[in-house]
Scaffold this motif. Structure first.
Motif, PDB file in Angstrom:
ATOM      1  N   ILE A   1      -5.140   4.240   2.518  1.00 17.11           N
ATOM      2  CA  ILE A   1      -5.933   3.159   3.099  1.00 17.11           C
ATOM      3  C   ILE A   1      -5.470   2.898   4.527  1.00 17.11           C
TER       4      ILE A   1
ATOM      5  N   LEU B   1      -1.412   4.402  -1.508  1.00 14.53           N
ATOM      6  CA  LEU B   1      -2.853   4.271  -1.283  1.00 14.53           C
ATOM      7  C   LEU B   1      -3.247   4.894   0.054  1.00 14.53           C
TER       8      LEU B   1
ATOM      9  N   GLU C   1     -12.803  -1.277  -0.559  1.00 17.56           N
ATOM     10  CA  GLU C   1     -12.189  -2.361  -1.345  1.00 17.56           C
ATOM     11  C   GLU C   1     -11.229  -3.175  -0.494  1.00 17.56           C
TER      12      GLU C   1
ATOM     13  N   THR D   1       0.832  -1.210   0.000  1.00 14.83           N
ATOM     14  CA  THR D   1       0.000   0.000   0.000  1.00 14.83           C
ATOM     15  C   THR D   1       0.865   1.258   0.000  1.00 14.83           C
TER      16      THR D   1
ATOM     17  N   MET E   1      -7.535  -2.328  -5.459  1.00 11.81           N
ATOM     18  CA  MET E   1      -8.026  -1.497  -4.351  1.00 11.81           C
ATOM     19  C   MET E   1      -7.435  -0.088  -4.370  1.00 11.81           C
ATOM     20  N   LYS E   2      -8.337   0.832  -4.086  1.00 21.95           N
ATOM     21  CA  LYS E   2      -7.973   2.240  -3.960  1.00 21.95           C
ATOM     22  C   LYS E   2      -8.656   2.867  -2.743  1.00 21.95           C
ATOM     23  N   THR E   3      -9.601   2.131  -2.135  1.00 22.06           N
ATOM     24  CA  THR E   3     -10.364   2.675  -1.008  1.00 22.06           C
ATOM     25  C   THR E   3     -10.394   1.682   0.148  1.00 22.06           C
ATOM     26  N   ASN E   4     -10.807   2.175   1.300  1.00 20.30           N
ATOM     27  CA  ASN E   4     -10.953   1.312   2.473  1.00 20.30           C
ATOM     28  C   ASN E   4     -12.040   0.266   2.267  1.00 20.30           C
TER      29      ASN E   4
END
Length: 171
Positions: A21, A19, A76, A14, A71-74
């Motif tokens: 996240i 990211l 996901e 990450t 994934m790019k968001t929490n």
């Protein structure tokens, strides 16, 4: 292998992808979902054949590896953690239960140690393969390379399912 590679490398993964996240909550989400799965399915582990479990966990493994790739968001990330619980977490319990169920009473110690030997191999190879992938390929290839393990798992099952089925039918 993908589970242990994730354990070893998800923070670096990450960070390398920059990211935003809360990756520290990944294994908390995994643990909560896994606990819920095990409580909900506790009576099924000894009664459902191995094949349906393998199919379910394989689909979930493919799902969580794809989610980690994109994934790019929490959200996901949370979906990936839940997928990992259904993938690795589910099949871990089923494999351990199956090993004990199939082993004759006087060979349960051997069955248990063989199960844990397989776990140790994954625990060793996951971070090693992850480190090799991380140091030789762009970060975007980390989880797609981990997807290669899925067909290998299915091949191992395919070539050994007759032995598994005949052993189950004896019990």
């Amino acid at each position: 292998i993908p589970y242990f590679a994730t354990q070893a490398d998800i923070v670096a993964y990450t960070e390398q992808r920059h990211l935003p996240i809360a990756v520290g909550s990944y294994f908390l989400i995994y643990a909560v979902v896994l606990l819920a799965i095990r409580l909900f399915l506790r009576n099924q582990f000894d009664t459902v054949r191995f094949g349906p479990w393998l199919i379910t966990s394989t689909v979930a493994t493919i799902f969580y590896l794809i989610m980690l790739t994109v994934m790019k968001t929490n959200i996901e990330m949370a979906l990936a953690a839940a997928g990992m619980a259904f993938g690795y977490g589910l099949i871990y319990s089923v494999c351990q239960s199956t090993a004990m169920m199939l082993a004759p009473d006087d060979e349960r110690g051997l069955a248990s140690s063989t199960f844990f030997l397989g776990l140790d191999i994954g625990m060793t190879l996951g971070p090693v393969i992850g480190g090799i992938v991380d140091s030789t390929m762009p970060v975007k290839w980390f989880y797609p390379v981990m997807l290669i393990t899925v067909p290998l798992i299915l091949l191992i099952y395919f070539f050994n399912r007759q032995k598994l089925n005949s052993a189950v039918n004896k019990h």
